[in-house]
Design a protein around this motif. Structure first.
Motif, short mmCIF file in Angstrom:
data_model
loop_
_atom_site.label_atom_id
_atom_site.label_comp_id
_atom_site.label_asym_id
_atom_site.label_seq_id
_atom_site.Cartn_x
_atom_site.Cartn_y
_atom_site.Cartn_z
N GLU A 40 -10.37 0.55 -10.20
CA GLU A 40 -8.87 1.22 -10.05
C GLU A 40 -7.92 0.27 -10.53
OE1 GLU A 40 -7.65 4.30 -8.88
OE2 GLU A 40 -9.99 4.89 -8.67
N LEU A 100 -12.38 -0.57 -6.10
CA LEU A 100 -11.11 -0.99 -6.28
C LEU A 100 -10.77 -1.69 -7.51
CD1 LEU A 100 -8.31 -1.20 -4.53
CD2 LEU A 100 -9.15 -3.28 -3.59
N HIS A 116 -0.53 -5.70 -5.47
CA HIS A 116 -0.82 -4.30 -4.84
C HIS A 116 -2.32 -4.18 -4.65
CE1 HIS A 116 0.04 0.05 -4.98
NE2 HIS A 116 -1.08 0.38 -5.51
N TYR A 117 -3.22 -4.54 -5.48
CA TYR A 117 -4.62 -4.18 -4.92
C TYR A 117 -5.11 -5.19 -3.91
CZ TYR A 117 -4.55 -0.62 -8.67
OH TYR A 117 -4.51 0.46 -9.27
N GLU A 161 -7.62 -4.20 3.56
CA GLU A 161 -7.75 -3.01 4.45
C GLU A 161 -9.74 -3.03 4.29
OE1 GLU A 161 -6.30 -0.78 6.70
OE2 GLU A 161 -5.58 -2.66 6.78
N ARG A 174 0.82 -1.34 -0.06
CA ARG A 174 0.01 -0.17 -0.15
C ARG A 174 0.94 1.36 -0.04
NH1 ARG A 174 -4.15 1.44 4.03
NH2 ARG A 174 -2.59 0.91 5.63
N TYR A 211 -4.95 -3.41 -0.80
CA TYR A 211 -5.94 -2.59 -0.33
C TYR A 211 -7.16 -3.17 0.02
CZ TYR A 211 -3.21 1.58 -1.94
OH TYR A 211 -2.34 2.67 -2.12
#
Length: 222
Positions: free
Chosen positions: A153, A150, A96-97, A103, A59, A100
């Motif tokens: 993104e 997300l 990477h994602y 979380e 993150r 996220y």
């Protein structure tokens, strides 16, 4: 080449690769988010530390630098780990994602009212039953909207894979721009294609959200 009827098929060819990368990366990100969330709640401190380190590192650093690290650094001594550009793209985006996503899942689990846990304990439900029948269904409703954002993104993040030699939608657009100098037309089409891909994902996720909500309402009615 100058005709837009010739430009569109070439852009769609790049869009096909973009969709393939995004689909694989989304699956990996969901799996990693779930695993990391479970490990962060584990009773063993070293396991929690490793999971938290994964989330904070991925993150807190640039996606582009992460992709470059997997693509350019891993093959160097002493690691000698060579990955195909497609694998680098999927793994980099997924890691990477997924951080996220962990979380988002953690926040969704914490959003379930404490009374739900207490009621499940009063009914003598096992920890597994509490998680699968009480906690996760409610947490999923809270996790789906930010999870959908997300994923969008992630789709936009696929544009960075053009920098590791993959002929995705962005790479094709840049090639066509250099060959035809029809900058406005090419990048307008590129924006439209990215938008349409995102809208298809939104429609699919909203359908999933309705089904999950409907299933929970039916369960509550029983």
């Amino acid at each position: 080449m100058g005709d837009l009827n010739e430009l569109l098929p070439l852009l769609l060819k790049g869009a096909g690769l973009t969709i393939g990368i995004a689909a694989c990366a989304i699956v990996l990100a969901i799996a990693l988010a779930g695993i990391a969330t479970l490990l962060r709640a584990a009773p063993w401190r070293p396991v929690r530390w490793i999971a938290n380190a994964y989330v904070e590192v991925f993150r807190g650093t640039s996606l582009l630098v992460q992709l470059f690290w997997f693509f350019f650094v891993l093959p160097l001594p002493p690691l000698h780990i060579e990955l195909t550009p497609f694998t680098v793209a999927v793994v980099g985006l997924g890691l990477h994602y997924g951080a996220y996503g962990s979380e988002i899942l953690r926040g969704a689990l914490h959003s379930v009212p404490g009374g739900q846990y207490e009621a499940a304990l009063a009914l003598n439900m096992s920890a597994r039953t509490r998680l699968l029948r009480v906690v996760l269904p409610q947490a999923m409703i809270n996790a789906l909207p930010p999870g959908m954002n997300l994923m969008i993104e992630l789709i936009k993040g696929t544009s960075l894979v053009s920098l590791i030699t993959l002929s995705d939608l962005t790479f094709r657009a840049r090639q066509l721009d250099e060959a035809t100098f029809k900058t406005a037309e090419i990048f307008a089409l590129t924006l439209i294609i990215y938008f349409l891909i995102a809208q298809v994902l939104v429609l699919l996720m909203r359908r999933v959200e309705r089904r999950v909500s409907h299933g929970i309402l039916q369960g509550g009615a029983r």
